[in-house]
Design an enzyme around this catalytic site. Structure first.
Site, mmCIF file in Angstrom:
data_model
loop_
_atom_site.group_PDB
_atom_site.id
_atom_site.type_symbol
_atom_site.label_atom_id
_atom_site.label_comp_id
_atom_site.label_asym_id
_atom_site.label_seq_id
_atom_site.Cartn_x
_atom_site.Cartn_y
_atom_site.Cartn_z
ATOM 1 C CE LYS A 204 15.726 -4.098 -6.324
ATOM 2 N NZ LYS A 204 14.586 -3.488 -6.991
ATOM 3 C CD GLU A 210 27.713 6.406 -8.726
ATOM 4 O OE1 GLU A 210 27.469 5.172 -8.740
ATOM 5 O OE2 GLU A 210 27.312 7.185 -9.610
ATOM 6 N N GLY A 265 14.229 1.002 -5.894
ATOM 7 C CA GLY A 265 15.152 1.801 -5.090
ATOM 8 C C GLY A 265 14.516 3.053 -4.514
ATOM 9 N NE ARG A 266 11.503 5.438 -9.566
ATOM 10 C CZ ARG A 266 12.025 4.530 -10.373
ATOM 11 N NH1 ARG A 266 13.273 4.133 -10.192
ATOM 12 N NH2 ARG A 266 11.316 3.990 -11.348
ATOM 13 C CD GLU A 351 16.046 6.385 -10.747
ATOM 14 O OE1 GLU A 351 17.165 6.917 -10.842
ATOM 15 O OE2 GLU A 351 15.785 5.523 -9.880
ATOM 16 C CG HIS A 382 15.568 36.367 0.436
ATOM 17 N ND1 HIS A 382 15.328 37.711 0.571
ATOM 18 C CD2 HIS A 382 14.775 35.744 1.338
ATOM 19 C CE1 HIS A 382 14.450 37.903 1.551
ATOM 20 N NE2 HIS A 382 14.090 36.722 2.030
ATOM 21 C CE LYS A 510 23.390 2.989 -12.785
ATOM 22 N NZ LYS A 510 22.622 1.870 -12.252
#
Ligand code: F6P
Length: 544
Positions: A204, A210, A265-266, A351, A382, A510
């Site tokens: 965005k 990254e 974003g999410r 977030e 398990h 960041k």
């Protein structure tokens, strides 16, 4: 008025105390209508929340609290495109992305023409690529697509792509790279042919470290393999609200798809951020997913709270966190294809609501947002289920399963479903002293051995859970499922009083990473850093 000062809050608190002594066994025994009263069906979804530690009266009180606290108005404001994201002065209008029909105004401007035009462009692009008509620099059809993005620019499409892999294009490879650790990109590149690979850079902001690292690596790899003069437009597309930055990177403007500041974003899976997903499953399935989400939106915006699925789910989570004191929520899908659902929800929930000040900057009266975690349920059995059953902590669980298998094998699905149902029942009802004793007597254990083992064989139960059953993993039910959780998060944010649509908490780390970066190689750059960071850098420099 502050939530905790209201009469309804005090009534809820008194009700909690009265209910505290009741076990789920007792609640089920007392009310034969309990499951009918505490479950919903909505299209292809069945939501059973009868194993939560509450009654109809609890929900009635919680609904009253929600009414008094302006949840109805909050929902109206969200759908009206008001700037409910007050710290960034924007709307949170992801519902417009799956809207059909009438105009959808955001701050007086209808966003639908742009939304629909972008979706048409995405569909043309996806159709051409799926038909083998998108050609690489040397004229060979694109066969692999790599989505480069992180957070909301990765998790949503990746999660949905994996969930719908049974309907994905049979021969196209669609991959997702998010990690700064070169191990992810390097190992993927080893399997790809540069002549037939397309990268979609999804960001965005187009500033995320990254994503830019991985995009640069991809560009270098293409140039190294296809020549410096490689026509990047044949191998790169981008999705961004800052198209000029994508152009500067080298993406042709015809291959850049917009998103808008009113898409968080999410919450962006439904936008051009879902381009790789659309390429994988095709525009028609993508539309079905949007339609499933839209049906959930309409239900959310119009159903009375008593029959409102997202509101009910939100109230249950709110009860568990703010009244029963649960610290976490375990998300347990009994379906391999829902592997990424817990990590998707982690971003969506934490977030959004992982905050400790209100929309107005006041400290919250109570902690908001549970710690969301989870794993494929059958594998979790398990690994960590021991703690759920006998660890003595209150851990509400969301069990999620699809009735129809997406990859059927004889007998597997019945066994999988029976495990899912057994676990929630065992967690709720446990095994009493008497039952444990009886079982050991049946097994002819000597008396002293029974006494010795008894404390280990008792299950206290009373661990609350909900179960969400989908008829199958179809685009429509998955669209509805994700919209359901999105709206649950929004309602909980309204109750806790936080702005669910900003994420200032990710900024500090960041900024500090860019400050530390030069010091990883150069000791002189480490001035002013704290002693612990200095020690970590010293060790790293010695071993780099
Ligand atoms: O993690 C912070 C965040 O800003 C998320 O909200 C977002 O989904 C992600 O980074 C990626 O951001 P962008 O799409 O701008 O690269």
């Amino acid at each position: 008025m502050m939530l905790t000062r209201s009469k309804t809050w005090r009534d809820l608190e008194a009700h909690r105390q009265a209910l505290a002594e009741k076990s789920l066994r007792e609640l089920f025994a007392e009310d034969p209508q309990r499951v009918a009263a505490l479950s919903f069906s909505f299209e292809g979804l069945f939501y059973d929340f009868s194993k939560q530690r509450l009654t109809g009266q609890t929900l009635q009180l919680l609904r009253a609290l929600a009414q008094e606290h302006g949840v109805e108005e909050g929902i109206r404001r969200m759908f009206a495109g008001e700037h409910i994201n007050n710290t960034e002065d924007r709307a949170a209008l992801h519902v417009a992305l799956r809207h059909s029909g009438t105009p959808f105004p955001s701050a007086g401007v209808d966003v639908m023409p742009e939304v629909l035009a972008t979706r048409r462009r995405m569909a043309e692009f996806a159709d051409r690529l799926r038909a083998g008509k998108c050609l690489g620099h040397q004229g060979a059809p694109i066969k692999d697509v790599v989505n480069i993005g992180i957070g909301g620019s990765d998790l949503g499409p990746k999660m949905m792509n994996y969930a719908l892999r049974s309907v994905a294009h049979p021969s196209l490879g669609v991959h997702y790279v998010s990690n700064l650790d070169g191990a992810q990109m390097a190992t993927l590149l080893q399997t790809l042919d540069p002549r037939t690979t397309l990268f979609i850079v999804v960001s965005k902001t187009f500033t995320t470290q990254e994503t830019l690292f991985n995009a640069n690596t991809a560009r270098t790899w293409l140039r190294a393999n296809l020549g410096e003069d490689v026509v990047l437009q044949n191998h790169f597309a981008a999705v961004s609200s800052k198209p000029e930055r994508a152009v500067e990177f080298g993406v042709n403007k015809d291959c850049i798809f917009p998103i808008w500041d009113w898409v968080g974003g999410r919450y962006s899976l439904w936008s051009a951020v879902g381009l790789a997903l659309m390429i994988a499953i095709g525009p028609q399935a993508f539309d079905e997913m949007l339609a499933g989400a839209e049906r959930m939106d309409r239900h959310f915006a119009s159903a009375p709270f008593e029959r409102n699925l997202p509101v009910t789910m939100a109230l249950i989570g709110f009860w568990n966190t703010s009244f029963l004191g649960a610290e976490s929520l375990a998300v347990l899908p009994y379906n391999e294809s829902l592997k990424y659902f817990p990590s998707f929800l982690q971003q969506l929930e934490m977030e959004s609501n992982g905050k400790s000040v209100s929309r107005d900057g006041e400290p919250l009266a109570m902690p908001a947002c549970p710690i969301v975690w989870g794993e494929l349920g059958n594998n979790g059995q398990h690994a960590f289920f021991q703690l759920l059953h006998q660890g003595g902590r209150l851990i509400p669980c969301d069990f999620i399963a699809a009735v129809h298998a997406d990859f059927p094998l004889p007998g597997h699905q019945e066994a999988l479903l029976s495990n899912c149902f057994a676990q929630s029942a065992a967690l709720a009802f446990g095994k009493t002293d008497a039952e444990a004793r009886r079982d050991m007597e049946k097994a002819m254990l000597p008396v002293h051995e029974i006494e010795r083992l008894l404390p280990h064989r008792v299950f206290k139960g009373n661990q609350p859970s909900s179960t969400l059953l989908l008829d199958g993993l179809t685009p429509a039910t998955l669209g509805a499922l994700v919209a359901l959780y999105e709206h649950k998060v929004a309602v909980q944010g309204m109750l806790w009083g936080v702005n669910s649509f900003d994420q200032w908490g990710v900024e500090l780390g960041k900024a500090m990473a860019s400050q530390i970066l030069p010091a990883v190689r150069d000791a002189a750059q480490a001035q002013g850093l704290d002693a612990s960071t200095q020690a970590l850098l010293d060790f790293s420099r010695r071993h780099l």
